[in-house]
Design a protein around this motif. Structure first.
Motif, PDB file in Angstrom:
ATOM      1  N   VAL A  86       0.842  -1.195   0.000  1.00 25.42           N
ATOM      2  CA  VAL A  86       0.000   0.000   0.000  1.00 25.42           C
ATOM      3  C   VAL A  86       0.881   1.249   0.000  1.00 25.42           C
ATOM      4  N   HIS A  87       0.599   2.162  -0.941  1.00 24.29           N
ATOM      5  CA  HIS A  87       1.340   3.417  -1.023  1.00 24.29           C
ATOM      6  C   HIS A  87       0.401   4.582  -0.764  1.00 24.29           C
ATOM      7  N   SER A  88       0.959   5.678  -0.262  1.00 25.77           N
ATOM      8  CA  SER A  88       0.122   6.823   0.061  1.00 25.77           C
ATOM      9  C   SER A  88       0.882   8.121  -0.183  1.00 25.77           C
ATOM     10  N   PHE A  89       0.136   9.178  -0.403  1.00 24.21           N
ATOM     11  CA  PHE A  89       0.755  10.501  -0.611  1.00 24.21           C
ATOM     12  C   PHE A  89       1.129  11.087   0.742  1.00 24.21           C
ATOM     13  N   MET A  90       2.383  11.483   0.887  1.00 26.23           N
ATOM     14  CA  MET A  90       2.822  12.003   2.187  1.00 26.23           C
ATOM     15  C   MET A  90       3.504  13.358   2.033  1.00 26.23           C
ATOM     16  N   GLY A  91       3.294  14.014   0.879  1.00 26.70           N
ATOM     17  CA  GLY A  91       3.983  15.278   0.622  1.00 26.70           C
ATOM     18  C   GLY A  91       3.261  16.488   1.212  1.00 26.70           C
ATOM     19  N   GLY A  92       3.788  17.656   0.892  1.00 25.99           N
ATOM     20  CA  GLY A  92       3.179  18.909   1.335  1.00 25.99           C
ATOM     21  C   GLY A  92       2.380  19.538   0.201  1.00 25.99           C
ATOM     22  N   GLU A  93       2.071  20.834   0.366  1.00 24.99           N
ATOM     23  CA  GLU A  93       1.226  21.563  -0.600  1.00 24.99           C
ATOM     24  C   GLU A  93       1.852  21.581  -2.010  1.00 24.99           C
ATOM     25  N   ARG A  94       3.180  21.813  -2.041  1.00 21.47           N
ATOM     26  CA  ARG A  94       3.827  21.915  -3.358  1.00 21.47           C
ATOM     27  C   ARG A  94       3.778  20.590  -4.101  1.00 21.47           C
ATOM     28  N   ASP A  95       4.020  19.514  -3.355  1.00 15.74           N
ATOM     29  CA  ASP A  95       3.953  18.182  -3.971  1.00 15.74           C
ATOM     30  C   ASP A  95       2.533  17.883  -4.443  1.00 15.74           C
ATOM     31  N   HIS A  96       1.563  18.381  -3.641  1.00 14.12           N
ATOM     32  CA  HIS A  96       0.167  18.142  -4.004  1.00 14.12           C
ATOM     33  C   HIS A  96      -0.172  18.834  -5.334  1.00 14.12           C
ATOM     34  N   ALA A  97       0.290  20.102  -5.456  1.00 15.67           N
ATOM     35  CA  ALA A  97       0.040  20.833  -6.709  1.00 15.67           C
ATOM     36  C   ALA A  97       0.691  20.098  -7.882  1.00 15.67           C
ATOM     37  N   LYS A  98       1.910  19.563  -7.624  1.00 17.23           N
ATOM     38  CA  LYS A  98       2.625  18.822  -8.668  1.00 17.23           C
ATOM     39  C   LYS A  98       1.843  17.567  -9.069  1.00 17.23           C
ATOM     40  N   ASP A 108       2.330   9.855 -15.170  1.00 16.09           N
ATOM     41  CA  ASP A 108       2.315   8.925 -14.037  1.00 16.09           C
ATOM     42  C   ASP A 108       2.637   9.687 -12.759  1.00 16.09           C
ATOM     43  N   TRP A 109       1.614   9.911 -11.939  1.00 17.31           N
ATOM     44  CA  TRP A 109       1.744  10.702 -10.696  1.00 17.31           C
ATOM     45  C   TRP A 109       2.104   9.831  -9.497  1.00 17.31           C
ATOM     46  N   THR A 110       2.115   8.489  -9.710  1.00 15.86           N
ATOM     47  CA  THR A 110       2.237   7.598  -8.547  1.00 15.86           C
ATOM     48  C   THR A 110       3.624   7.674  -7.895  1.00 15.86           C
ATOM     49  N   GLU A 111       4.609   8.224  -8.641  1.00 17.09           N
ATOM     50  CA  GLU A 111       5.937   8.370  -8.024  1.00 17.09           C
ATOM     51  C   GLU A 111       5.891   9.331  -6.830  1.00 17.09           C
ATOM     52  N   LEU A 112       4.822  10.124  -6.731  1.00 24.07           N
ATOM     53  CA  LEU A 112       4.677  11.039  -5.587  1.00 24.07           C
ATOM     54  C   LEU A 112       4.078  10.342  -4.370  1.00 24.07           C
TER      55      LEU A 112
END
Ligand code: ATP
Ligand code: ZN
Ligand code: MG
Length: 307
Positions: A86-98, A108-112
């Protein structure tokens, strides 16, 4: 359902047409009708009733398990092709915008996403062994568990009997080699009699797991030579290649060694498990007795509904 010659895809289409399974757009990932679920519930009760004489401890683990447990169990050595983490997004606002930008651009956005501590459970018994080991020495007369879990295996297929997310009910016995052998032998007999009481054609056969790669061939041969795995096969989507609906596995002291499962005198425990593929059994029942459970043979209805 018609018992003439057909392909597994024909059976899948029939299950969709009869409103027994529902499409999601992904092979091996389906919705289930209320009646399909009721058949599974009834079958689970039958299994529990048969196993109750031995007074197992019942544990229900969720469909996700501790990833470190899966790693330590050796699953990635044997079946890397089936595992799912299971993978999950753990970034901040900038990563979210990216991330949103990449999605918009069809990239492919899954690398984030980052791996979490969870892996999807590949078989109901994997989370059990460290749980038992943490409780201290195993009594000399052994331990018996009854488990149920949704399981994941990445084996997408148009065969309705090969799903990516499916349920397994298991009995797991931890004890001496003789004890777990006797446990497995008794379920080879009980399991076959149970399936025969449901008026399903079946046969027991020696089997092996789909070990990965070239080294895997040798492991599979060893498993067969030592009689470590048996399956109860029922024709589901093919008459010539019947489907493994129950399996009977002897692990020797593999999990004993891996998790330090020992008796008070320090000797290693052996283990065996019996797995019931719940969707496969339900599919076998619909395949052989038809889409309308009210029209199933009275003796089969009696076993599932009246007992
Ligand atoms: P197969 O040989 O068909 O891949 P398996 O030997 O890998 O099955 P086990 O690892 O012994 O199966 O799993 C225990 C039980 O879970 C099986 O007896 C079967 O009934 C069920 N099962 C395994 N894989 C699937 C699947 N992809 N979809 C539905 N049920 C499954
Ligand atoms: Zn198991
Ligand atoms: Mg398999």
């Amino acid at each position: 359902m018609d018992t003439g010659t057909f392909t597994s895809k024909d059976l899948l289409d029939k299950l969709f047409d009869n409103g027994i399974l529902f499409e999601t757009g992904v092979d091996g990932l389906y919705g289930r009708s209320g009646m399909f679920e009721e058949v599974i519930e009834r079958f689970e009760r039958l299994v529990t009733r048969l196993g109750a004489v031995d007074k197992p401890t019942r544990i229900h683990f969720p469909p996700g398990m501790n990833r470190a447990t899966l790693e330590k169990s050796g699953y990635m050595k044997s079946f890397p092709q089936l595992a799912g983490c299971v993978h999950s997004f753990m970034g901040g606002e900038r990563d979210h915008a990216k991330l949103l930008g990449m999605m918009d651009a069809g990239q492919d956005w899954t690398e984030l996403q980052q791996p979490t501590e969870l892996a999807l459970t590949p078989a109901a018994c994997y989370p059990l062994y460290p749980t038992v080991a943490a409780r201290g020495p195993v009594p000399m007369d052994g331990l018996l568990f009854e488990l149920s879990s949704y399981c994941f295996r990445h084996e997408p297929s148009q065969d309705p009997a090969r799903m990516q997310l499916f349920r397994m009910r298991e009995f797991v016995c931890i004890g001496t080699a003789d004890h777990v052998h006797a446990f497995r032998q008794s379920w080879l007999e009980r399991g076959k009699a149970m399936v025969e009481s449901l008026e399903l054609p079946c046969e027991l056969d020696l089997a092996n797991d789909p070990f990965f790669g070239r080294g895997g061939k040798m492991l599979a041969n060893n498993q067969r030579d030592q009689g470590l795995k048996f399956e109860l096969l029922i024709p589901v989507s093919s008459q010539e290649k019947p489907t493994a609906c129950l399996s009977f596995n002897y692990h020797q002291d593999h999990f004993g060694q891996t998790w330090g499962l020992k008796f008070a005198d320090g000797s290693l425990c052996h283990s065996a498990c019996v797995g019931f593929g719940l969707e496969r059994v339900a599919l076998a029942l619909f395949r052989h007795h038809g889409p309308d459970v009210n029209a199933w043979p009275p003796a089969v209805r009696a076993v599932l509904w009246d007992a």
